[in-house]
Write an enzyme that holds these catalytic residues in place. Structure first.
Site, PDB file in Angstrom:
ATOM      1  N   ASN A  75       0.838  -1.215   0.000  1.00 35.06           N
ATOM      2  CA  ASN A  75       0.000   0.000   0.000  1.00 35.06           C
ATOM      3  C   ASN A  75       0.867   1.257   0.000  1.00 35.06           C
ATOM      4  O   ASN A  75       0.553   2.228  -0.684  1.00 35.06           O
ATOM      5  CB  ASN A  75      -0.947   0.005   1.205  1.00 35.06           C
ATOM      6  CG  ASN A  75      -2.152  -0.876   0.984  1.00 35.06           C
ATOM      7  OD1 ASN A  75      -3.103  -0.495   0.324  1.00 35.06           O
ATOM      8  ND2 ASN A  75      -2.089  -2.099   1.499  1.00 35.06           N
TER       9      ASN A  75
ATOM     10  N   LEU B  12       1.152  -1.568  13.148  1.00 36.77           N
ATOM     11  CA  LEU B  12       0.302  -2.315  14.079  1.00 36.77           C
ATOM     12  C   LEU B  12       0.221  -1.757  15.492  1.00 36.77           C
ATOM     13  O   LEU B  12      -0.643  -2.147  16.269  1.00 36.77           O
ATOM     14  CB  LEU B  12       0.773  -3.775  14.146  1.00 36.77           C
ATOM     15  CG  LEU B  12       0.858  -4.492  12.800  1.00 36.77           C
ATOM     16  CD1 LEU B  12       1.325  -5.921  12.991  1.00 36.77           C
ATOM     17  CD2 LEU B  12      -0.477  -4.454  12.057  1.00 36.77           C
TER      18      LEU B  12
ATOM     19  N   ILE C  43      -1.414   4.116  18.445  1.00 45.53           N
ATOM     20  CA  ILE C  43      -0.849   5.461  18.246  1.00 45.53           C
ATOM     21  C   ILE C  43      -0.914   6.236  19.567  1.00 45.53           C
ATOM     22  O   ILE C  43      -1.982   6.330  20.179  1.00 45.53           O
ATOM     23  CB  ILE C  43      -1.648   6.196  17.137  1.00 45.53           C
ATOM     24  CG1 ILE C  43      -1.463   5.474  15.796  1.00 45.53           C
ATOM     25  CG2 ILE C  43      -1.244   7.658  17.017  1.00 45.53           C
ATOM     26  CD1 ILE C  43      -0.035   5.368  15.309  1.00 45.53           C
TER      27      ILE C  43
ATOM     28  N   HIS D  10      -8.081  -0.422   7.376  1.00 50.08           N
ATOM     29  CA  HIS D  10      -8.278  -1.705   8.048  1.00 50.08           C
ATOM     30  C   HIS D  10      -8.867  -2.684   7.030  1.00 50.08           C
ATOM     31  O   HIS D  10      -9.809  -2.329   6.310  1.00 50.08           O
ATOM     32  CB  HIS D  10      -9.230  -1.529   9.244  1.00 50.08           C
ATOM     33  CG  HIS D  10      -9.374  -2.782  10.049  1.00 50.08           C
ATOM     34  ND1 HIS D  10      -8.414  -3.200  10.932  1.00 50.08           N
ATOM     35  CD2 HIS D  10     -10.349  -3.720  10.065  1.00 50.08           C
ATOM     36  CE1 HIS D  10      -8.802  -4.344  11.465  1.00 50.08           C
ATOM     37  NE2 HIS D  10      -9.964  -4.690  10.967  1.00 50.08           N
TER      38      HIS D  10
HETATM   39  C1  GRF Z   1      -3.247  -4.129   4.659  1.00 55.11           C
HETATM   40  O1  GRF Z   1      -4.053  -5.261   4.614  1.00 55.11           O
HETATM   41  C2  GRF Z   1      -3.932  -3.013   5.387  1.00 55.11           C
HETATM   42  O2  GRF Z   1      -5.309  -3.026   5.243  1.00 55.11           O
HETATM   43  C3  GRF Z   1      -3.539  -3.285   6.820  1.00 55.11           C
HETATM   44  O3  GRF Z   1      -2.224  -3.761   6.745  1.00 55.11           O
HETATM   45  C4  GRF Z   1      -2.008  -4.386   5.490  1.00 55.11           C
HETATM   46  C5  GRF Z   1      -0.775  -3.809   4.872  1.00 55.11           C
HETATM   47  O4  GRF Z   1      -0.457  -4.487   3.686  1.00 55.11           O
HETATM   48  N1  GRF Z   1      -3.699  -2.135   7.650  1.00 55.11           N
HETATM   49  P1  GRF Z   1       0.788  -4.063   2.816  1.00 55.11           P
HETATM   50  O5  GRF Z   1       2.007  -4.166   3.716  1.00 55.11           O
HETATM   51  O6  GRF Z   1       0.559  -2.666   2.363  1.00 55.11           O
HETATM   52  O7  GRF Z   1       0.836  -5.029   1.686  1.00 55.11           O
END
Ligand code: GRF
Length: 204
Positions: free
Chosen positions: A31, A101, A104, A120
């Site tokens: 992401n 994770l 905060i 999420h």
């Molecule tokens: C994703 O599934 C997002 O929704 C969650 O953490 C994951 C991160 O995935 N908060 P990536 O490391 O970006 O592949």
């Protein structure tokens, strides 16, 4: 009078209106990469740095490849406010959590009111809270026999997954889907909707 007006206009001309984002990611960083690609040619939004609290996070290699500075920090950096200080120094306006994770700290929420955005991988308020991350979420969705899952993009407060919801998108879960298959479907939504939603929030 004329002189002061000229200075006033010149001052305005100097103002840098670029919104600066710091992305916190401790997983693979897919992401984070997607978001930085999305804003690569933007004049309004800049991804200034990646932050991670895991020395093994995939985002480190992605940062190297993309030419985005990546800051690796430990628990002390959070406790002694070094990370918050760095966010300040880099003039970061918005924090994006993409697979970070840890809870905060209150001091960050106070420094960035409605300026910390998380994604999420489920439809909150279902399947949220402490321990609900990654495959744990998708396994729980399948075990519960849900017929849909999706993404929730929300503001962050100092409780897990409880901040104000900005956007939700859903996807069908079929009876035979494995948690891995659900994860793949949800990731498609993440990559499609996270960056444009951040853009909307950041540009107000
Ligand atoms: C994703 O599934 C997002 O929704 C969650 O953490 C994951 C991160 O995935 N908060 P990536 O490391 O970006 O592949």
């Amino acid at each position: 009078m004329t002189t002061s007006k000229a200075i006033f206009e010149a001052d305005f001309y100097e103002v840098d209106m670029t919104r600066k984002i710091g992305i916190f990611a401790s997983g693979s960083g897919s992401n984070a990469e997607q978001i930085s690609n999305y804003f690569q040619n933007s004049n309004d939004v800049e991804v200034v740095a990646f932050f991670t609290n895991s020395a093994n996070a995939g985002v480190i290699e992605r940062g190297r490849r993309l030419g985005i500075p990546t800051i690796v920090f430990g628990p002390e950096g959070v406790k002694n406010n070094a990370v918050l200080g760095l966010l300040n120094k880099l003039e970061i306006n918005f924090i994006v959590l993409a697979g970070y994770l840890k809870l905060i700290p209150e001091s960050w929420v106070e420094a960035y009111p409605n300026r910390i955005i998380n994604i999420h991988p489920a439809l909150l308020p279902k399947f949220g809270g402490k321990g609900m991350y990654g495959m744990n979420v998708h396994r729980a969705v399948v075990e519960a026999g849900e017929t849909e899952s999706g993404i929730t993009i929300h503001f962050v407060d100092s409780r897990y997954d409880e901040g104000k919801i900005i956007l939700q998108k859903s996807v069908e879960v079929n009876p035979n889907d494995t948690p891995e298959e659900v994860q793949k479907k949800v990731q498609v939504l993440e990559h499609e909707f996270f960056a444009p939603t951040i853009e909307k929030v950041v540009l107000g």
